[in-house]
Structures are given as structure tokens and as C-alpha cells.
Design a protein around this motif. Structure first.
Motif, PDB file in Angstrom:
ATOM      1  N   LEU A 127       0.876  -0.911  -0.241  1.00 48.62           N
ATOM      2  CA  LEU A 127      -0.093   0.221   0.102  1.00 48.62           C
ATOM      3  C   LEU A 127       0.797   1.482  -0.186  1.00 48.62           C
ATOM      4  CD1 LEU A 127      -2.710   0.559   0.225  1.00 48.62           C
ATOM      5  CD2 LEU A 127      -2.852   1.234   2.912  1.00 48.62           C
ATOM      6  N   VAL A 128       0.958   2.369  -1.168  1.00 53.95           N
ATOM      7  CA  VAL A 128       1.267   2.916  -1.292  1.00 53.95           C
ATOM      8  C   VAL A 128       1.005   4.655  -1.372  1.00 53.95           C
ATOM      9  CG1 VAL A 128       3.279   3.949  -3.116  1.00 53.95           C
ATOM     10  CG2 VAL A 128       3.452   1.482  -2.914  1.00 53.95           C
ATOM     11  N   ALA A 129       1.962   5.990  -0.975  1.00 52.38           N
ATOM     12  CA  ALA A 129       1.078   7.086  -1.411  1.00 52.38           C
ATOM     13  C   ALA A 129       1.725   7.617  -2.639  1.00 52.38           C
ATOM     14  CB  ALA A 129       1.262   7.519   0.021  1.00 52.38           C
ATOM     15  N   SER A 130       1.586   8.467  -3.091  1.00 51.66           N
ATOM     16  CA  SER A 130       1.924   9.343  -3.977  1.00 51.66           C
ATOM     17  C   SER A 130       1.753  10.484  -3.397  1.00 51.66           C
ATOM     18  CB  SER A 130       1.893   8.539  -5.427  1.00 51.66           C
ATOM     19  OG  SER A 130       3.279   9.220  -6.821  1.00 51.66           O
ATOM     20  N   SER A 131       2.509  11.496  -3.941  1.00 54.92           N
ATOM     21  CA  SER A 131       2.486  12.784  -3.831  1.00 54.92           C
ATOM     22  C   SER A 131       2.179  13.260  -4.974  1.00 54.92           C
ATOM     23  CB  SER A 131       3.151  13.323  -3.266  1.00 54.92           C
ATOM     24  OG  SER A 131       3.471  15.180  -2.829  1.00 54.92           O
ATOM     25  N   LEU A 132       1.306  14.107  -5.282  1.00 52.77           N
ATOM     26  CA  LEU A 132       1.040  15.625  -5.825  1.00 52.77           C
ATOM     27  C   LEU A 132       1.607  16.997  -5.851  1.00 52.77           C
ATOM     28  CD1 LEU A 132      -1.682  14.175  -8.385  1.00 52.77           C
ATOM     29  CD2 LEU A 132       0.457  14.081  -8.962  1.00 52.77           C
ATOM     30  N   PRO A 133       2.423  18.080  -6.579  1.00 53.09           N
ATOM     31  CA  PRO A 133       1.989  19.016  -6.439  1.00 53.09           C
ATOM     32  C   PRO A 133       1.278  19.776  -6.505  1.00 53.09           C
ATOM     33  CG  PRO A 133       3.070  18.773  -8.211  1.00 53.09           C
ATOM     34  CD  PRO A 133       2.918  17.228  -7.967  1.00 53.09           C
ATOM     35  N   ALA A 134       0.992  21.200  -6.462  1.00 52.97           N
ATOM     36  CA  ALA A 134      -0.424  21.880  -6.232  1.00 52.97           C
ATOM     37  C   ALA A 134      -0.902  21.933  -7.737  1.00 52.97           C
ATOM     38  CB  ALA A 134       0.052  23.643  -5.888  1.00 52.97           C
ATOM     39  N   THR A 135       0.354  22.207  -8.551  1.00 56.78           N
ATOM     40  CA  THR A 135       0.057  22.575 -10.083  1.00 56.78           C
ATOM     41  C   THR A 135       0.871  21.070 -10.379  1.00 56.78           C
ATOM     42  OG1 THR A 135       0.271  24.853  -9.646  1.00 56.78           O
ATOM     43  CG2 THR A 135       0.822  23.980 -12.027  1.00 56.78           C
ATOM     44  N   PRO A 155       5.923  14.067 -13.492  1.00 54.38           N
ATOM     45  CA  PRO A 155       6.733  13.091 -13.512  1.00 54.38           C
ATOM     46  C   PRO A 155       5.923  12.612 -12.464  1.00 54.38           C
ATOM     47  CG  PRO A 155       8.245  14.983 -13.144  1.00 54.38           C
ATOM     48  CD  PRO A 155       7.715  15.869 -13.261  1.00 54.38           C
ATOM     49  N   ASP A 156       5.381  13.248 -11.489  1.00 55.60           N
ATOM     50  CA  ASP A 156       4.560  12.811 -10.115  1.00 55.60           C
ATOM     51  C   ASP A 156       3.195  12.110 -10.584  1.00 55.60           C
ATOM     52  OD1 ASP A 156       5.087  14.769  -7.638  1.00 55.60           O
ATOM     53  OD2 ASP A 156       5.230  15.550  -9.612  1.00 55.60           O
ATOM     54  N   LEU A 157       2.272  12.859 -11.773  1.00 51.78           N
ATOM     55  CA  LEU A 157       1.828  11.677 -13.031  1.00 51.78           C
ATOM     56  C   LEU A 157       2.500  10.858 -12.665  1.00 51.78           C
ATOM     57  CD1 LEU A 157      -0.271  14.410 -13.786  1.00 51.78           C
ATOM     58  CD2 LEU A 157      -1.341  13.433 -12.609  1.00 51.78           C
ATOM     59  N   ARG A 158       3.593  10.675 -13.761  1.00 55.59           N
ATOM     60  CA  ARG A 158       3.591   9.450 -14.628  1.00 55.59           C
ATOM     61  C   ARG A 158       4.194   8.538 -13.980  1.00 55.59           C
ATOM     62  NH1 ARG A 158       8.776  12.302 -17.438  1.00 55.59           N
ATOM     63  NH2 ARG A 158       9.114   9.548 -18.284  1.00 55.59           N
ATOM     64  N   ASN A 159       4.012   9.357 -12.421  1.00 54.89           N
ATOM     65  CA  ASN A 159       4.866   7.817 -10.880  1.00 54.89           C
ATOM     66  C   ASN A 159       3.132   7.105 -10.676  1.00 54.89           C
ATOM     67  OD1 ASN A 159       7.222   8.069 -11.474  1.00 54.89           O
ATOM     68  ND2 ASN A 159       7.428   9.535  -9.270  1.00 54.89           N
ATOM     69  N   LEU A 160       2.370   8.236 -10.442  1.00 56.07           N
ATOM     70  CA  LEU A 160       0.774   7.678 -10.023  1.00 56.07           C
ATOM     71  C   LEU A 160       0.552   6.329 -10.431  1.00 56.07           C
ATOM     72  CD1 LEU A 160      -0.843   8.418  -7.853  1.00 56.07           C
ATOM     73  CD2 LEU A 160      -2.285   9.550  -9.472  1.00 56.07           C
ATOM     74  N   VAL A 161       0.157   6.622 -12.220  1.00 54.94           N
ATOM     75  CA  VAL A 161       0.307   5.653 -12.803  1.00 54.94           C
ATOM     76  C   VAL A 161       0.717   4.141 -13.116  1.00 54.94           C
ATOM     77  CG1 VAL A 161       0.088   5.074 -15.109  1.00 54.94           C
ATOM     78  CG2 VAL A 161      -0.958   7.287 -14.716  1.00 54.94           C
ATOM     79  N   ALA A 162       2.265   3.891 -12.636  1.00 60.07           N
ATOM     80  CA  ALA A 162       3.210   3.539 -12.897  1.00 60.07           C
ATOM     81  C   ALA A 162       2.586   2.782 -11.246  1.00 60.07           C
ATOM     82  CB  ALA A 162       4.355   4.094 -12.487  1.00 60.07           C
ATOM     83  N   LEU A 163       2.817   3.279 -10.020  1.00 54.11           N
ATOM     84  CA  LEU A 163       2.299   2.303  -9.619  1.00 54.11           C
ATOM     85  C   LEU A 163       0.614   1.951  -9.106  1.00 54.11           C
ATOM     86  CD1 LEU A 163       4.100   5.361  -6.276  1.00 54.11           C
ATOM     87  CD2 LEU A 163       4.489   3.116  -6.862  1.00 54.11           C
ATOM     88  N   GLU A 195      12.656  -1.888  -5.568  1.00 54.45           N
ATOM     89  CA  GLU A 195      11.802  -2.353  -6.719  1.00 54.45           C
ATOM     90  C   GLU A 195      10.889  -1.185  -7.001  1.00 54.45           C
ATOM     91  OE1 GLU A 195       7.715  -5.090  -7.091  1.00 54.45           O
ATOM     92  OE2 GLU A 195       8.873  -5.824  -5.970  1.00 54.45           O
ATOM     93  N   LEU A 196      10.679  -0.869  -7.044  1.00 51.89           N
ATOM     94  CA  LEU A 196      10.120   1.030  -6.631  1.00 51.89           C
ATOM     95  C   LEU A 196      11.012   1.378  -7.422  1.00 51.89           C
ATOM     96  CD1 LEU A 196       7.570   2.141  -3.487  1.00 51.89           C
ATOM     97  CD2 LEU A 196       7.210   0.784  -5.275  1.00 51.89           C
ATOM     98  N   GLY A 197      12.716   1.798  -7.674  1.00 50.39           N
ATOM     99  CA  GLY A 197      13.265   2.375  -8.001  1.00 50.39           C
ATOM    100  C   GLY A 197      13.428   2.048  -9.483  1.00 50.39           C
ATOM    101  N   GLU A 198      12.792   0.739  -9.525  1.00 49.47           N
ATOM    102  CA  GLU A 198      12.572   0.796 -11.140  1.00 49.47           C
ATOM    103  C   GLU A 198      11.698   0.844 -12.085  1.00 49.47           C
ATOM    104  OE1 GLU A 198      14.748  -1.292 -13.098  1.00 49.47           O
ATOM    105  OE2 GLU A 198      16.046  -0.971 -11.140  1.00 49.47           O
ATOM    106  N   LEU A 199      10.253   2.081 -11.131  1.00 48.69           N
ATOM    107  CA  LEU A 199       9.466   2.435 -11.977  1.00 48.69           C
ATOM    108  C   LEU A 199       9.174   3.294 -11.487  1.00 48.69           C
ATOM    109  CD1 LEU A 199       6.421   0.490 -10.140  1.00 48.69           C
ATOM    110  CD2 LEU A 199       7.342  -0.296 -11.996  1.00 48.69           C
ATOM    111  N   LEU A 200      10.050   4.372 -11.209  1.00 44.03           N
ATOM    112  CA  LEU A 200       9.900   5.644 -10.628  1.00 44.03           C
ATOM    113  C   LEU A 200      10.950   6.027 -12.049  1.00 44.03           C
ATOM    114  CD1 LEU A 200       9.740   5.615  -6.681  1.00 44.03           C
ATOM    115  CD2 LEU A 200       7.690   5.855  -8.628  1.00 44.03           C
ATOM    116  N   VAL A 201      10.191   7.503 -12.046  1.00 47.33           N
ATOM    117  CA  VAL A 201      11.115   8.530 -12.836  1.00 47.33           C
ATOM    118  C   VAL A 201      11.095   9.882 -11.597  1.00 47.33           C
ATOM    119  CG1 VAL A 201      10.326   7.670 -15.295  1.00 47.33           C
ATOM    120  CG2 VAL A 201       8.469   9.757 -13.935  1.00 47.33           C
TER     121      VAL A 201
END
Length: 272
Positions: free
Chosen positions: A162-170, A176-184, A262-268
Motif C-alpha cells: 500500500l503506497v502513497a504518491s504525492s502530487l504538487p499544487a500544480t 513526473p508525479d503523474l507518471r509515477n502515480l500511474v506506474a504505482l 523494486e519501486l526504483g525500477e518504476l519511478l522517474v
């Protein structure tokens, strides 16, 4: 890694930790008292500031100054965000992490208080006024929740995490945050976005979350929480695996080394 913790006695660190706890509680009580009577202004289109934020930071600063008048303070609501020099003790404060949640009455907001020297976080606390939970840590002394020792989960793989992913105000379409959210979301058991980075880190430290990633974040969002995770037995690096940098923060914080890899292989990463 800075050598400052090795030059401090255990009771010095304990005093810093206790001051962080006290200041976080003071800030939280101010925020509770302001609910329903604050004015909201926009920092930018998606970023709100309230009278409550400012009042809470003032109360936190006064609490810290009463014990450590010579220390510096860097807060989200400070007019000057200049990085302190490496030989200064500096308190890094987010008086209200999760402002939008607070404004809307959504119960995921907190106060984050940490004290640092150079790039090293020495002690910190995160207080959730709604749940009445106080998380704290000092370097080399472990992490606790309301005085009870806590530790990260034993999750070793993304499929069970169970993982949390952050998104900035804009955000923008290819951020990168949206791409990571989709990957997760397409890999992990579940993904959450609470709107409070500090609480996410506290939840990783306490085992409620198995990991939390953020490609763009601010020092006051991360300082106390990163210490909580590492003192609870977790791993924190930059998104790309580089050492975590307090004043250019982006990170993956995980419970175990295998999950971290493992997460390091997914994230940008981000260029921010």
C-alpha cells in the motif's frame, strides 16, 4: 552525511525532540481553534494560505525561541526561504501540511516540526490534531507514536504494498508525479493520495503505509517525516536512488530494501 549528531549528547537530542513535540502540539491546538473562522487567500491558483497557517507558525516560532533563542527558523509561511548555513541550527516548520484538506474539513492535515544542522535532521515531530496522534524521532534514538516505539512494515514487494504518491499544487499532463502515480497504480496493491506529505511519511514510519514517493516537494513537508522513517527502520533516498537532499527534496521512502529497489525500477525522477 554530516557528523553533527556524533557531537551531541543524548540528552541534547532528547531536548530537541521534546521541543519539537511541544511546538507541534502548540501549533496543532492553534489550528483547531481557528477552524470555522479563518480567511483564505490564494498563494497561486491551487495553493491556499489561511490566517490559521500564519497564527500556527507564529505560535510554533515563539515556543522554539523560548528554549533556543539563537536558532534559526525556516517555515512554509516565512517571508525568507533562504537556506541556512551548514553550521546553523535551523528549525524547519510546516505549520499546516494539508491546507486544502483543512479548508475543506477533510481530516488529513498536520503540523510538522524538525530541527536540522546542515543536511542532517536531528529531531522532529508530526502532530495530527484530529486523531490526537504525535509522532516523533531523534537521530539514533528511534521513532515513536505517542511514546510507544514504532517501526516500518515488513512488506518486501510492490504487488503487496500500500503506497502513497504525492502530487504538487500544480501538475501538467506529463509531470513526473503523474507518471509515477500511474506506474504505482498499475503495479501496487493500492495507492493513496492523502494531500499531506508529512502524514504519509509518518504512516510509512508506523507501518500503515509501505512506501511513499514524491518527485517534487519542499523541505518543510519532508524534514520531520524523513527522520521518522529512517529511525523506524525504513529507507529514504532521492527518487533516482541518490542520497536524500533536504534542500532539494524528492524521495522514495520504503519499509524494506527489496521494496525500495523494486519501486526504483518504476519511478522517474524530476529536474526540480
Amino acid at each position: 552525511m554530516d557528523d553533527y549528531p556524533n557531537t551531541l549528547r543524548a540528552n541534547d537530542l532528547s531536548e530537541l525532540r521534546q521541543t519539537a513535540r511541544t511546538a507541534a502540539r502548540v501549533g496543532g491546538e492553534v489550528l483547531l481553534s481557528w477552524r470555522g473562522r479563518f480567511e483564505v487567500r490564494e498563494k497561486n491558483r491551487h495553493d491556499l494560505v489561511t490566517d490559521a497557517d500564519i497564527a500556527a507558525q507564529r505560535a510554533i516560532a515563539e515556543t522554539i525561541a523560548a528554549r533556543f533563542p539563537e536558532h534559526q527558523l525556516l517555515g512554509e509561511e516565512s517571508a525568507d526561504h533562504t537556506r541556512p548555513t551548514d553550521n546553523e541550527y535551523c528549525w524547519i516548520v510546516d505549520p499546516l501540511d494539508g491546507t486544502t484538506n483543512y479548508v475543506h474539513g477533510f481530516p488529513a492535515w498536520c503540523v510538522s516540526v524538525a530541527v536540522c544542522r546542515g543536511n542532517t535532521v536531528l529531531a522532529g515531530a508530526i502532530f495530527d490534531p484530529i486523531a490526537r496522534e504525535l509522532f516523533s524521532a531523534a537521530v539514533g534514538q528511534g521513532a515513536d507514536l505517542d511514546g510507544q516505539s514504532m517501526s516500518v512494515s515488513e512488506c518486501t514487494n510492490a504487488a503487496n504494498a500500500l503506497v502513497a504518491s504525492s502530487l504538487p499544487a500544480t501538475v501538467w499532463h506529463d509531470s513526473p508525479d503523474l507518471r509515477n502515480l500511474v506506474a504505482l497504480a498499475t503495479t501496487c496493491r493500492g495507492v493513496r493520495r492523502t494531500g499531506s506529505a508529512a502524514l504519509n511519511l509518518a504512516y510509512v514510519a508506523s507501518g500503515r503505509l509501505d512506501a511513499f514517493t514524491a518527485a517534487q516537494i519542499f523541505p518543510w513537508d519532508a524534514a520531520a517525516g524523513v527522520l521518522l522513517v529512517t529511525e523506524a527502520g525504513g529507507i529514504v533516498t532521492g527518487v533516482g536512488g541518490e542520497p536524500f537532499a533536504l534542500y532539494n527534496p524528492h524521495f522514495r521512502a520504503t519499509s524494506t530494501q527489496s521494496l525500495h529497489a523494486e519501486l526504483g525500477e518504476l519511478l522517474v525522477a524530476t529536474d526540480a
